[in-house]
Enzyme design. Structure first.
Site, PDB file in Angstrom:
ATOM      1  N   LYS A 181       6.065  18.905  -2.369  1.00 31.70           N
ATOM      2  CA  LYS A 181       6.961  17.964  -3.044  1.00 31.70           C
ATOM      3  C   LYS A 181       7.173  18.321  -4.522  1.00 31.70           C
ATOM      4  O   LYS A 181       7.939  17.647  -5.218  1.00 31.70           O
ATOM      5  CB  LYS A 181       6.422  16.529  -2.933  1.00 31.70           C
ATOM      6  CG  LYS A 181       6.445  15.932  -1.517  1.00 31.70           C
ATOM      7  CD  LYS A 181       7.835  15.523  -1.088  1.00 31.70           C
ATOM      8  CE  LYS A 181       7.937  15.082   0.355  1.00 31.70           C
ATOM      9  NZ  LYS A 181       7.551  13.702   0.591  1.00 31.70           N
ATOM     10  N   ASN A 208      15.181  16.889   0.411  1.00 32.90           N
ATOM     11  CA  ASN A 208      16.498  17.124  -0.195  1.00 32.90           C
ATOM     12  C   ASN A 208      16.744  16.119  -1.331  1.00 32.90           C
ATOM     13  O   ASN A 208      17.866  15.967  -1.793  1.00 32.90           O
ATOM     14  CB  ASN A 208      17.604  16.997   0.864  1.00 32.90           C
ATOM     15  CG  ASN A 208      17.587  15.620   1.521  1.00 32.90           C
ATOM     16  OD1 ASN A 208      16.764  14.780   1.179  1.00 32.90           O
ATOM     17  ND2 ASN A 208      18.498  15.394   2.442  1.00 32.90           N
ATOM     18  N   HIS A 263      16.326  12.839  -1.091  1.00 39.97           N
ATOM     19  CA  HIS A 263      16.792  11.511  -0.683  1.00 39.97           C
ATOM     20  C   HIS A 263      15.706  10.450  -0.903  1.00 39.97           C
ATOM     21  O   HIS A 263      14.512  10.750  -0.999  1.00 39.97           O
ATOM     22  CB  HIS A 263      17.302  11.495   0.771  1.00 39.97           C
ATOM     23  CG  HIS A 263      16.270  11.563   1.843  1.00 39.97           C
ATOM     24  ND1 HIS A 263      16.553  11.960   3.127  1.00 39.97           N
ATOM     25  CD2 HIS A 263      14.946  11.285   1.843  1.00 39.97           C
ATOM     26  CE1 HIS A 263      15.459  11.902   3.851  1.00 39.97           C
ATOM     27  NE2 HIS A 263      14.474  11.496   3.099  1.00 39.97           N
ATOM     28  N   ASP A 290      14.280   1.469   5.646  1.00 41.69           N
ATOM     29  CA  ASP A 290      15.261   2.238   6.426  1.00 41.69           C
ATOM     30  C   ASP A 290      14.812   2.408   7.875  1.00 41.69           C
ATOM     31  O   ASP A 290      13.682   2.043   8.236  1.00 41.69           O
ATOM     32  CB  ASP A 290      15.513   3.606   5.771  1.00 41.69           C
ATOM     33  CG  ASP A 290      14.240   4.430   5.558  1.00 41.69           C
ATOM     34  OD1 ASP A 290      13.160   3.993   5.977  1.00 41.69           O
ATOM     35  OD2 ASP A 290      14.330   5.520   4.969  1.00 41.69           O
ATOM     36  N   THR A 297       3.889   9.773   3.129  1.00 46.24           N
ATOM     37  CA  THR A 297       3.459   9.469   1.758  1.00 46.24           C
ATOM     38  C   THR A 297       2.826   8.083   1.608  1.00 46.24           C
ATOM     39  O   THR A 297       1.704   7.981   1.094  1.00 46.24           O
ATOM     40  CB  THR A 297       4.650   9.626   0.777  1.00 46.24           C
ATOM     41  OG1 THR A 297       5.317  10.853   1.069  1.00 46.24           O
ATOM     42  CG2 THR A 297       4.182   9.612  -0.658  1.00 46.24           C
ATOM     43  N   GLY A 351      14.923   6.711   1.009  1.00 47.33           N
ATOM     44  CA  GLY A 351      15.392   6.021   2.208  1.00 47.33           C
ATOM     45  C   GLY A 351      16.269   6.999   2.965  1.00 47.33           C
ATOM     46  O   GLY A 351      15.900   8.162   3.155  1.00 47.33           O
ATOM     47  N   GLU A 368      21.322   9.876   1.235  1.00 50.04           N
ATOM     48  CA  GLU A 368      21.369  11.329   1.264  1.00 50.04           C
ATOM     49  C   GLU A 368      22.133  11.880   0.051  1.00 50.04           C
ATOM     50  O   GLU A 368      22.872  11.138  -0.609  1.00 50.04           O
ATOM     51  CB  GLU A 368      22.062  11.774   2.567  1.00 50.04           C
ATOM     52  CG  GLU A 368      21.299  11.399   3.833  1.00 50.04           C
ATOM     53  CD  GLU A 368      20.096  12.289   4.105  1.00 50.04           C
ATOM     54  OE1 GLU A 368      19.322  12.554   3.164  1.00 50.04           O
ATOM     55  OE2 GLU A 368      19.905  12.708   5.257  1.00 50.04           O
TER      56      GLU A 368
END
Ligand code: GLP
Length: 241
Positions: free
Chosen positions: A201, A136, A138, A67, A39, A140, A143
């Protein structure tokens, strides 16, 4: 939180890069924290191009990596470090003191997290954070299920992250943990941009913006940020009401 949608990925990236360049021009000691990945890739390229073209003084700004995959050395071409080194640090010839990334090969990852938290503190906080969104939800490596109040921390990666993450590597790689800046830092950041592009997305963007604010869907935290911007292309916005 505000929502901005552009026609395509190129426009989204140009807008974000322009914003950062202008911010550096008005605050040369700006502290920028960025995610790597598909992205923000073009944003990084345009940021470098525009800083050079516009003869901006970027000698005082600080770059922080959001991260890293635990265990990966900077030389691994799938690492976040490699991404920033080749796309930002080398082209801009930044001094090593101008950037701070997690050392994900450290045998004391707790200390690595403390080092990051301390660095952010010493810099007086983060001015701009550019993040992406995982499949999912998240941000970085925060989670699903991660507390919104964490500083830097080590995370067990969930199955979606482990499988989607394979796209960054040339061959199959075992991904187990991530080290990441937490949401306490995100909430304290002056301005946060969550970028998303592409039809794949659309579902997660919808949940982030229109769904409930919950630690089970980390990107929903954007709804709580006073100066948070979700910036998408048309495809990623296609399921929004
Ligand atoms: C990765 C990273 C995130 C990134 C996200 C989306 O796993 N940990 O920092 O923003 O997933 O990546 P992409 O932009 O490649 O879709």
């Amino acid at each position: 939180m505000q929502f901005i949608s552009f026609k395509n990925y190129e426009q989204l990236s140009a807008y974000t890069a322009d914003h950062i360049v202008n911010a550096i021009k008005s605050k040369p000691d700006l502290v920028l924290c960025m995610a790597s990945g598909s992205t923000p890739s073009l944003t990084c390229d345009l940021l470098v191009e525009k800083l050079k073209d516009e003869h901006a003084d970027y000698s005082k700004f600080t770059f922080i990596g959001l991260d890293e995959w635990v265990g990966l050395p900077p030389a691994n071409s799938g690492s976040c470090h490699y991404f920033f080194k080749t796309k930002v640090f080398e082209p801009l010839q930044l001094r090593p003191s101008q950037y701070h990334l997690f050392d994900a090969t450290s045998n004391d990852l707790k200390k690595e997290c403390e080092r990051m938290d301390q660095f952010i503190d010493e810099k007086g906080g983060i001015d701009i954070m550019i993040v992406g969104i995982g499949m999912n939800g998240h941000i970085g490596f925060n989670e699903p299920g991660t507390s919104f109040s964490l500083l830097s921390h080590v995370a067990d990666l969930d199955e979606t992250t482990k499988s989607v993450g394979q796209k960054y590597f040339n061959g199959p790689v075992e991904l187990d943990k991530g080290i990441t800046i937490g949401f306490s830092h995100l909430m304290n950041t002056k301005k946060v941009f969550l970028l998303a592009n592409g039809r794949h997305k659309a579902e997660v963007v919808k949940k982030a913006i229109e769904g409930p604010v919950t630690e089970d869907f980390p990107a929903s935290i954007m709804q709580k940020h006073k100066n948070g911007f979700v910036v998408t292309d048309e495809e990623a916005a296609s399921l929004l009401k």
